[in-house]
Design a protein around this motif. Sequence first.
Motif, PDB file in Angstrom:
ATOM      1  N   GLU A   7      -7.051  -2.483   7.934  1.00 61.51           N
ATOM      2  CA  GLU A   7      -6.411  -1.841   6.779  1.00 61.51           C
ATOM      3  C   GLU A   7      -6.711  -2.620   5.501  1.00 61.51           C
ATOM      4  O   GLU A   7      -7.053  -2.043   4.474  1.00 61.51           O
ATOM      5  CB  GLU A   7      -4.896  -1.748   6.995  1.00 61.51           C
ATOM      6  N   GLN A  41      -5.426  -4.093  13.575  1.00 66.69           N
ATOM      7  CA  GLN A  41      -5.102  -2.940  12.735  1.00 66.69           C
ATOM      8  C   GLN A  41      -4.850  -3.376  11.294  1.00 66.69           C
ATOM      9  O   GLN A  41      -5.346  -2.757  10.356  1.00 66.69           O
ATOM     10  CB  GLN A  41      -3.887  -2.214  13.299  1.00 66.69           C
ATOM     11  N   ASP A  42      -4.101  -4.435  11.122  1.00 65.71           N
ATOM     12  CA  ASP A  42      -3.804  -4.917   9.773  1.00 65.71           C
ATOM     13  C   ASP A  42      -5.061  -5.430   9.085  1.00 65.71           C
ATOM     14  O   ASP A  42      -5.280  -5.163   7.900  1.00 65.71           O
ATOM     15  CB  ASP A  42      -2.730  -6.007   9.809  1.00 65.71           C
ATOM     16  N   ASP A  88     -10.463  -2.190   4.690  1.00 66.11           N
ATOM     17  CA  ASP A  88     -10.754  -0.831   4.207  1.00 66.11           C
ATOM     18  C   ASP A  88     -10.299  -0.638   2.764  1.00 66.11           C
ATOM     19  O   ASP A  88     -10.908   0.108   2.010  1.00 66.11           O
ATOM     20  CB  ASP A  88     -10.080   0.227   5.093  1.00 66.11           C
ATOM     21  N   ARG A  89      -9.243  -1.308   2.383  1.00 70.61           N
ATOM     22  CA  ARG A  89      -8.723  -1.164   1.023  1.00 70.61           C
ATOM     23  C   ARG A  89      -9.341  -2.171   0.052  1.00 70.61           C
ATOM     24  O   ARG A  89      -8.976  -2.223  -1.112  1.00 70.61           O
ATOM     25  CB  ARG A  89      -7.212  -1.302   1.027  1.00 70.61           C
ATOM     26  N   TYR A 120       0.798  -1.219   0.000  1.00 68.55           N
ATOM     27  CA  TYR A 120       0.000   0.000   0.000  1.00 68.55           C
ATOM     28  C   TYR A 120       0.839   1.281   0.000  1.00 68.55           C
ATOM     29  O   TYR A 120       0.296   2.377   0.111  1.00 68.55           O
ATOM     30  CB  TYR A 120      -0.965  -0.001   1.182  1.00 68.55           C
TER      31      TYR A 120
END
Length: 88
Positions: free
Chosen positions: A79, A75-76, A82-83, A52
């Motif tokens: 991420e 968190q990962d 979300d992407r 990213y």
Amino acid sequence: MSNPKICIMTLLCMPCQLAKNKSAVDQRECTICDCLCMPREYFTRQQIRSKYGFEQATLMDCIVTGPCLPCAVCQDAREIEDRGSMVR
């Protein structure tokens, strides 16, 4: 805690969430072997950074994936989700 599904999955079955994160970053299906072989979060995190275009933070990732592993996994996962890279 803004994504309860990820938080609960991480708390109840961290190896499964680790495997899901790794397979999503690799853009492939998650298999039982992924769960049994439990990928190292540090390397998954580094791969997310590269994929990213985030700044590399080798030392910080090493520190975070030690004592704060559940937070790093969540968190990962967020991420990746979300992407839009989660493989279903």
